[in-house]
Design a protein around this motif. Structure first.
Motif, PDB file in Angstrom:
ATOM      1  N   GLN A 291       0.830  -1.208   0.000  1.00  0.00           N
ATOM      2  CA  GLN A 291       0.000   0.000   0.000  1.00  0.00           C
ATOM      3  C   GLN A 291       0.865   1.258   0.000  1.00  0.00           C
ATOM      4  N   VAL A 292       1.906   1.269   0.833  1.00  0.00           N
ATOM      5  CA  VAL A 292       2.805   2.431   0.895  1.00  0.00           C
ATOM      6  C   VAL A 292       3.522   2.616  -0.437  1.00  0.00           C
ATOM      7  N   GLU A 293       4.004   1.519  -0.996  1.00  0.00           N
ATOM      8  CA  GLU A 293       4.681   1.580  -2.295  1.00  0.00           C
ATOM      9  C   GLU A 293       3.760   2.165  -3.363  1.00  0.00           C
ATOM     10  N   ASP A 294       2.516   1.733  -3.354  1.00  0.00           N
ATOM     11  CA  ASP A 294       1.542   2.238  -4.326  1.00  0.00           C
ATOM     12  C   ASP A 294       1.289   3.726  -4.130  1.00  0.00           C
ATOM     13  N   SER A 295       1.191   4.154  -2.867  1.00  0.00           N
ATOM     14  CA  SER A 295       0.952   5.581  -2.580  1.00  0.00           C
ATOM     15  C   SER A 295       2.123   6.445  -3.025  1.00  0.00           C
ATOM     16  N   ILE A 296       3.346   5.942  -2.812  1.00  0.00           N
ATOM     17  CA  ILE A 296       4.534   6.709  -3.221  1.00  0.00           C
ATOM     18  C   ILE A 296       4.597   6.797  -4.740  1.00  0.00           C
ATOM     19  N   ASN A 297       4.345   5.677  -5.408  1.00  0.00           N
ATOM     20  CA  ASN A 297       4.380   5.678  -6.873  1.00  0.00           C
ATOM     21  C   ASN A 297       3.332   6.613  -7.470  1.00  0.00           C
ATOM     22  N   LYS A 298       2.195   6.746  -6.792  1.00  0.00           N
ATOM     23  CA  LYS A 298       1.124   7.621  -7.276  1.00  0.00           C
ATOM     24  C   LYS A 298       1.220   9.029  -6.684  1.00  0.00           C
ATOM     25  N   ASN A 299       2.281   9.263  -5.885  1.00  0.00           N
ATOM     26  CA  ASN A 299       2.493  10.561  -5.246  1.00  0.00           C
ATOM     27  C   ASN A 299       1.296  10.963  -4.373  1.00  0.00           C
ATOM     28  N   ASN A 300       0.706   9.971  -3.747  1.00  0.00           N
ATOM     29  CA  ASN A 300      -0.430  10.195  -2.851  1.00  0.00           C
ATOM     30  C   ASN A 300       0.046   9.962  -1.421  1.00  0.00           C
ATOM     31  N   LEU A 301       0.767  10.961  -0.862  1.00  0.00           N
ATOM     32  CA  LEU A 301       1.476  10.777   0.402  1.00  0.00           C
ATOM     33  C   LEU A 301       0.791  11.408   1.603  1.00  0.00           C
ATOM     34  N   ASN A 302      -0.282  12.104   1.381  1.00  0.00           N
ATOM     35  CA  ASN A 302      -0.883  12.886   2.466  1.00  0.00           C
ATOM     36  C   ASN A 302      -1.384  12.014   3.609  1.00  0.00           C
ATOM     37  N   ASN A 303      -1.860  10.814   3.280  1.00  0.00           N
ATOM     38  CA  ASN A 303      -2.430   9.947   4.309  1.00  0.00           C
ATOM     39  C   ASN A 303      -1.478   8.845   4.771  1.00  0.00           C
ATOM     40  N   VAL A 304      -0.239   8.909   4.316  1.00  0.00           N
ATOM     41  CA  VAL A 304       0.737   7.897   4.723  1.00  0.00           C
ATOM     42  C   VAL A 304       1.502   8.412   5.937  1.00  0.00           C
ATOM     43  N   ARG A 305       1.220   7.838   7.086  1.00  0.00           N
ATOM     44  CA  ARG A 305       1.864   8.280   8.319  1.00  0.00           C
ATOM     45  C   ARG A 305       3.304   7.791   8.399  1.00  0.00           C
ATOM     46  N   ILE A 306       4.098   8.494   9.179  1.00  0.00           N
ATOM     47  CA  ILE A 306       5.504   8.145   9.354  1.00  0.00           C
ATOM     48  C   ILE A 306       5.631   6.955  10.301  1.00  0.00           C
ATOM     49  N   ASP A 307       6.294   5.925   9.835  1.00  0.00           N
ATOM     50  CA  ASP A 307       6.694   4.794  10.669  1.00  0.00           C
ATOM     51  C   ASP A 307       7.899   4.149   9.995  1.00  0.00           C
ATOM     52  N   ILE A 308       8.441   3.134  10.597  1.00  0.00           N
ATOM     53  CA  ILE A 308       9.690   2.576  10.073  1.00  0.00           C
ATOM     54  C   ILE A 308       9.492   1.929   8.698  1.00  0.00           C
ATOM     55  N   GLU A 309       8.305   1.372   8.433  1.00  0.00           N
ATOM     56  CA  GLU A 309       8.046   0.761   7.133  1.00  0.00           C
ATOM     57  C   GLU A 309       7.825   1.815   6.054  1.00  0.00           C
ATOM     58  N   SER A 310       7.064   2.859   6.377  1.00  0.00           N
ATOM     59  CA  SER A 310       6.794   3.894   5.374  1.00  0.00           C
ATOM     60  C   SER A 310       8.055   4.691   5.042  1.00  0.00           C
ATOM     61  N   ILE A 311       8.888   4.966   6.052  1.00  0.00           N
ATOM     62  CA  ILE A 311      10.141   5.689   5.799  1.00  0.00           C
ATOM     63  C   ILE A 311      11.096   4.829   4.981  1.00  0.00           C
ATOM     64  N   LYS A 312      11.123   3.532   5.267  1.00  0.00           N
ATOM     65  CA  LYS A 312      11.976   2.627   4.500  1.00  0.00           C
ATOM     66  C   LYS A 312      11.597   2.655   3.024  1.00  0.00           C
ATOM     67  N   GLU A 313      10.294   2.553   2.744  1.00  0.00           N
ATOM     68  CA  GLU A 313       9.825   2.586   1.355  1.00  0.00           C
ATOM     69  C   GLU A 313      10.061   3.963   0.732  1.00  0.00           C
ATOM     70  N   PHE A 314       9.881   5.009   1.528  1.00  0.00           N
ATOM     71  CA  PHE A 314      10.076   6.374   1.033  1.00  0.00           C
ATOM     72  C   PHE A 314      11.528   6.597   0.618  1.00  0.00           C
ATOM     73  N   ILE A 315      12.465   6.149   1.447  1.00  0.00           N
ATOM     74  CA  ILE A 315      13.883   6.296   1.135  1.00  0.00           C
ATOM     75  C   ILE A 315      14.241   5.533  -0.136  1.00  0.00           C
ATOM     76  N   GLN A 316      13.672   4.341  -0.298  1.00  0.00           N
ATOM     77  CA  GLN A 316      14.003   3.509  -1.453  1.00  0.00           C
ATOM     78  C   GLN A 316      13.371   4.013  -2.748  1.00  0.00           C
ATOM     79  N   ARG A 317      12.209   4.670  -2.648  1.00  0.00           N
ATOM     80  CA  ARG A 317      11.443   4.955  -3.864  1.00  0.00           C
ATOM     81  C   ARG A 317      11.313   6.439  -4.202  1.00  0.00           C
ATOM     82  N   GLU A 318      11.622   7.315  -3.258  1.00  0.00           N
ATOM     83  CA  GLU A 318      11.522   8.744  -3.555  1.00  0.00           C
ATOM     84  C   GLU A 318      12.868   9.246  -4.090  1.00  0.00           C
TER      85      GLU A 318
END
Length: 450
Positions: A291-318
């Protein structure tokens, strides 16, 4: 030459007639194995089993035509109250002693093979262990079972155990074992299916296996190709239950007092539920990552809260994170290590700086991009590169949090916010020095903002 050595030599040199005759003579000289008494109610069945075992040995163990006739003779002697001579037991133990080099070679070979075969699954494997049954344990087993003629009749002389983190990985490993080894299906045991649906207890998968035909033909495997071994596969919680149950000494339902048996069942049920829940938890984390990967790819980040999984995906994909970190690496001549584990303290830095969603972080990375780069380069250079050999992509996020602190503008408020950070400082003076350094560094790179 011992019985075991002569047998090994003959199996490797089947056309050597002298060796063959010596082997036959040695068998004829061997004391007869005593199977049953005259009054044994299972006399006929035991004799038939003995004959069948000899036939199987002759068919599987040799292609020499005269050997079949000899081995097919069931060496049965009928005496009152006797089931096995000490000589047979001693012969097995002697064969065990003489086979130590071969057994160690087999243990090393199969363990290395398991490690190579299971490498793609190593993230879900806790341990791969092995052992050779001790002489004392072997002796007790021979006495208890009272049915063995040769060392090779005992299927768990060499044993291996694969312990997985999750219960469903057991079946994944099982498929690999079945495809890469020759399995003795008659001795295959799935304890998970053997347990009644209304009972809880030991759950494990047991294989008796040999090296595959293709591996057995390799010259380096000639000595070990005829030996079988046991492979057990279980989850770490199944292993926990097995070890506790073994230490308590209650290995069957009839061996424990009724009140304790009930408590054992309850404990086993809890571990089984925990096993399932850990599996579901892992699946939920995997789904969340998607879900996080999909949100990052679609640039839909407003509802993605910060946690260790979301930051990990953000670092890898942004891409912006990598671009800022790479620029800092180029300017400082420090190596940039990618795909590193995200530290939990990075999440605390971001939360303590007032961030809660990925949208907020991306917005400020874009807004303060140049300031983050200049601030980090100056910070590292002023530090004299002490104990710094490399940087990771987290550096962009950590220095962003420092920029946010600098924008507060006054030292007392910065100090109060710093006390929320996971820092290795405790005294008020240390907090004052850090706050002063943050303000000083930010002023040097952008004096117009302060």
């Amino acid at each position: 030459m011992s019985n075991a050595e002569l047998r090994e030599y003959f199996l490797k040199h089947r056309k050597d007639e002298v060796a063959f005759q010596a082997y036959l003579n040695r068998i004829n000289q061997r004391p007869l194995r005593l199977i049953a008494s005259l009054n044994d109610p299972d006399f006929d069945e035991k004799v038939q089993i003995a004959i069948r075992q000899k036939l199987e040995v002759s068919i599987n163990g040799s292609n020499h035509p005269s050997n079949t006739a000899l081995e097919a003779k069931a060496q049965v002697t009928i005496l009152n109250g006797i089931s096995m001579t000490d000589n047979v037991q001693n012969d097995i133990l002697n064969e065990y002693d003489n086979s130590q080099i071969i057994l160690r070679k087999l243990e090393k070979k199969v363990k290395e093979l398991l490690q190579d075969l299971l490498e793609p699954n190593k993230a879900n494997i806790h341990t791969i262990s092995s052992r050779i049954k001790s002489r004392d344990s072997l002796n007790k087993k021979i006495e208890l079972k009272n049915k063995y003629s040769y060392l090779r009749d005992i299927t768990d002389i060499v044993g291996f155990r694969v312990i997985t983190l999750f219960s469903d990985t057991v079946d994944e490993i099982a498929k690999i074992i079945e495809s890469e080894f020759k399995i003795d299906k008659q001795n295959y045991i799935d304890k998970r299916k053997a347990l009644d649906s209304d009972r809880f207890g030991y759950l494990s998968l047991h294989y008796i296996a040999y090296l595959s035909d293709s591996r057995s033909q390799l010259p380096e495997n000639a000595l070990v190709s005829n030996f079988c071994f046991e492979i057990q596969i279980r989850s770490i919680l199944q292993h926990t239950w097995a070890e506790i149950e073994h230490d308590l000494g209650y290995k069957s339902k009839n061996s424990s007092p009724q009140a304790i048996q009930r408590r054992l069942y309850r404990l086993a049920a809890l571990l089984e539920v925990a096993d399932e829940e850990f599996k579901h938890l892992r699946n939920a984390i995997d789904d969340y990552k998607v879900q996080v990967e999909d949100s990052i790819n679609k640039n839909n980040l407003n509802n993605v809260r910060i946690d260790i999984e979301s930051i990990k995906e953000f670092i890898q994909r942004e891409p912006l994170v990598k671009q800022i970190s790479q620029t800092i690496s180029n300017k400082t001549k420090l190596s940039l290590l990618e795909n590193q584990k995200v530290e939990s303290q990075t999440i605390e830095y971001l939360f303590s700086s007032g961030y809660s969603t990925l949208e907020e972080i991306k917005r400020d990375l874009e807004r303060y991009r140049e300031q983050i780069i200049k601030f980090t380069v100056l910070w590292i250079n002023e530090n004299g590169r002490k104990n710094i050999g490399y940087i990771t992509c987290e550096v962009a996020l950590i220095r962003l949090s420092y920029i946010k602190l600098a924008l507060i503008g006054n030292a007392p408020d910065i100090i109060e916010r710093l006390k929320l950070f996971p820092l290795y400082i405790n005294t008020e003076e240390e907090f004052k020095q850090l706050a002063a350094r943050i303000l000083k560094t930010y002023k040097e790179i952008n004096p117009s903002n302060l």
